[in-house]
Design a protein around this motif. Structure first.
Motif, PDB file in Angstrom:
ATOM      1  N   UNK A   1       0.864  -1.459   0.343  1.00 25.89           N
ATOM      2  CA  UNK A   1      -0.289   0.128  -0.175  1.00 25.89           C
ATOM      3  C   UNK A   1       1.016   1.190  -0.218  1.00 25.89           C
ATOM      4  N   UNK A   2       0.414   2.341  -0.270  1.00 22.61           N
ATOM      5  CA  UNK A   2       1.278   3.487  -0.887  1.00 22.61           C
ATOM      6  C   UNK A   2       0.694   4.968  -0.263  1.00 22.61           C
ATOM      7  N   UNK A   3       1.026   5.525  -0.162  1.00 22.95           N
ATOM      8  CA  UNK A   3       0.730   6.741   0.443  1.00 22.95           C
ATOM      9  C   UNK A   3       1.816   8.265   0.137  1.00 22.95           C
ATOM     10  N   UNK A   4       0.977   9.089   0.169  1.00 26.18           N
ATOM     11  CA  UNK A   4       1.436  10.467  -0.786  1.00 26.18           C
ATOM     12  C   UNK A   4       1.910  11.078   0.378  1.00 26.18           C
ATOM     13  N   UNK A   5       3.211  12.135   0.022  1.00 24.89           N
ATOM     14  CA  UNK A   5       3.336  12.760   1.017  1.00 24.89           C
ATOM     15  C   UNK A   5       2.394  13.455   1.456  1.00 24.89           C
ATOM     16  N   UNK A   6       1.144  13.827   1.601  1.00 25.07           N
ATOM     17  CA  UNK A   6      -0.186  14.580   2.284  1.00 25.07           C
ATOM     18  C   UNK A   6      -1.335  13.537   3.058  1.00 25.07           C
ATOM     19  N   UNK A   7      -0.826  12.456   3.136  1.00 25.68           N
ATOM     20  CA  UNK A   7      -1.349  11.351   3.292  1.00 25.68           C
ATOM     21  C   UNK A   7      -0.775  10.982   4.745  1.00 25.68           C
ATOM     22  N   UNK A   8      -1.851  10.665   5.925  1.00 25.12           N
ATOM     23  CA  UNK A   8      -1.171  10.346   6.882  1.00 25.12           C
ATOM     24  C   UNK A   8      -1.448   9.074   7.399  1.00 25.12           C
ATOM     25  N   UNK A   9      -0.103   8.338   8.326  1.00 21.11           N
ATOM     26  CA  UNK A   9      -0.166   6.958   8.170  1.00 21.11           C
ATOM     27  C   UNK A   9      -1.838   6.384   8.810  1.00 21.11           C
ATOM     28  N   UNK A  10      -2.449   6.801   9.733  1.00 20.87           N
ATOM     29  CA  UNK A  10      -3.179   6.395   9.711  1.00 20.87           C
ATOM     30  C   UNK A  10      -4.703   5.634   9.571  1.00 20.87           C
TER      31      UNK A  10
ATOM     32  N   UNK B   1      -2.071  -5.119   9.130  1.00 24.14           N
ATOM     33  CA  UNK B   1      -1.850  -6.488   9.320  1.00 24.14           C
ATOM     34  C   UNK B   1      -1.892  -7.378   7.909  1.00 24.14           C
ATOM     35  N   UNK B   2      -2.296  -6.995   6.665  1.00 25.25           N
ATOM     36  CA  UNK B   2      -2.417  -7.806   5.472  1.00 25.25           C
ATOM     37  C   UNK B   2      -1.444  -7.181   4.604  1.00 25.25           C
ATOM     38  N   UNK B   3      -1.304  -6.043   4.804  1.00 18.01           N
ATOM     39  CA  UNK B   3       0.215  -6.376   3.343  1.00 18.01           C
ATOM     40  C   UNK B   3       1.513  -6.575   3.784  1.00 18.01           C
ATOM     41  N   UNK B   4       2.169  -7.124   2.655  1.00 16.64           N
ATOM     42  CA  UNK B   4       3.709  -7.504   2.754  1.00 16.64           C
ATOM     43  C   UNK B   4       4.490  -6.366   2.815  1.00 16.64           C
ATOM     44  N   UNK B   5       4.222  -4.932   2.484  1.00 25.89           N
ATOM     45  CA  UNK B   5       4.872  -3.417   2.098  1.00 25.89           C
ATOM     46  C   UNK B   5       4.402  -2.736   1.857  1.00 25.89           C
ATOM     47  N   UNK B   6       4.817  -1.752   2.701  1.00 26.97           N
ATOM     48  CA  UNK B   6       4.360  -0.083   2.525  1.00 26.97           C
ATOM     49  C   UNK B   6       5.348   0.574   1.952  1.00 26.97           C
ATOM     50  N   UNK B   7       4.976   1.240   1.260  1.00 24.44           N
ATOM     51  CA  UNK B   7       5.574   2.498  -0.121  1.00 24.44           C
ATOM     52  C   UNK B   7       5.234   3.842   0.892  1.00 24.44           C
ATOM     53  N   UNK B   8       5.992   4.722   1.336  1.00 24.06           N
ATOM     54  CA  UNK B   8       6.018   6.166   1.632  1.00 24.06           C
ATOM     55  C   UNK B   8       6.187   6.977   0.414  1.00 24.06           C
ATOM     56  N   UNK B   9       5.805   7.385  -0.192  1.00 27.87           N
ATOM     57  CA  UNK B   9       6.246   8.635  -0.995  1.00 27.87           C
ATOM     58  C   UNK B   9       6.761  10.000  -0.504  1.00 27.87           C
TER      59      UNK B   9
END
Ligand code: DX5
Ligand code: ZN
Length: 224
Positions: free
Chosen positions: A112-121, A128-136
């Motif tokens: 799952x990817x989040x843009x710079x303006x998107x909070x982690x929340x 719990x279902x992702x293999x990785x988190x991509x922080x832009x």
């Protein structure tokens, strides 16, 4: 372990196989492929045929970063073309849980990817279902943009949540990763580093990968 994922966005597409091979020789362990549709982001890139061709020149995992609307429509075609990892933007998914499970049903690693303006929340319920988190660390759409340091706290937050909740997703960072930013990213807790311009922008991709991995590994040794 720190992994380097060269982004082919900045490669010479007429010599793609050769450039990917050079990056592999330098120690790259994942190949990052940016998929853009001209709607979710203001740029266009490549589709499944390029993934299929890349599959023939490398055994490394192909990490397909979807920057597209209606990602569910394209997950099967990319999986069939040889994608190993597929990530979708939180901002592009109306049914994020469904999209991530669709990726997993094709036996790909789901990110799952989040843009710079998107909070982690906003991704708390899928961690719990992702293999990785991509922080832009740039606003997606283009290579060679400036790293946005304000995203570093999200990397730290994701590393903290992972240990608190006993999860094991990897943390990937994408945008503006270069010799002058790599140490901050690694110290914040990222383990997969995407780099486009810093690998393919100038000079020898093999040497560039070696230099980035050296700087990243040194930073990891002093990580707290
Ligand atoms: C940006 C892409 C990135 C890009 C990174 O929209 O998702 O993967 O290629 O390029 P650099 O490393 O040049 O910022
Ligand atoms: Zn990317």
């Amino acid at each position: 372990m720190i992994e380097l994922a060269p982004s082919i966005l900045s490669a010479d597409f007429a010599r793609l196989g050769e450039q990917v091979r050079a990056a592999c020789e330098g120690g790259a362990s994942v190949i990052h492929v940016d998929i853009m549709d001209g709607h979710f982001v203001p740029n266009l890139t490549v589709g499944p045929p390029v993934v299929k061709s890349l599959r023939k020149v490398t055994k490394l995992p192909l990490d397909c970063h979807f920057m597209i609307e209606n990602p569910d429509d394209f997950i099967p075609a990319f999986a069939e073309s040889g994608a190993d990892w597929i990530s979708v933007h939180q901002e592009a998914c109306r049914h994020l849980n469904r999209s991530l499970n669709l990726i997993k049903s094709h036996e790909c690693q789901a990110g799952v990817v989040i843009n710079p303006a998107t909070p982690v929340d906003t991704i708390s319920e899928v961690l719990d279902i992702v293999d990785y988190v991509l922080v832009m660390s740039v606003n997606p759409g283009f290579g060679a943009q400036r790293f946005i340091p304000a995203v570093l706290h999200k990397i730290r937050q994701l590393a903290h949540i992972r240990s608190q909740r006993g999860l094991n997703y990897k943390i990937e960072v994408d945008g503006g990763v270069a010799l002058d930013t790599v140490a901050d990213v690694v110290r914040a807790g990222a383990e997969i580093l995407v780099a486009g311009n810093a690998v393919f922008g100038a000079g020898d991709p093999k040497r560039n990968v070696e230099g980035l991995l050296k700087a990243a590994t040194e930073a990891a040794m002093v990580r707290v």
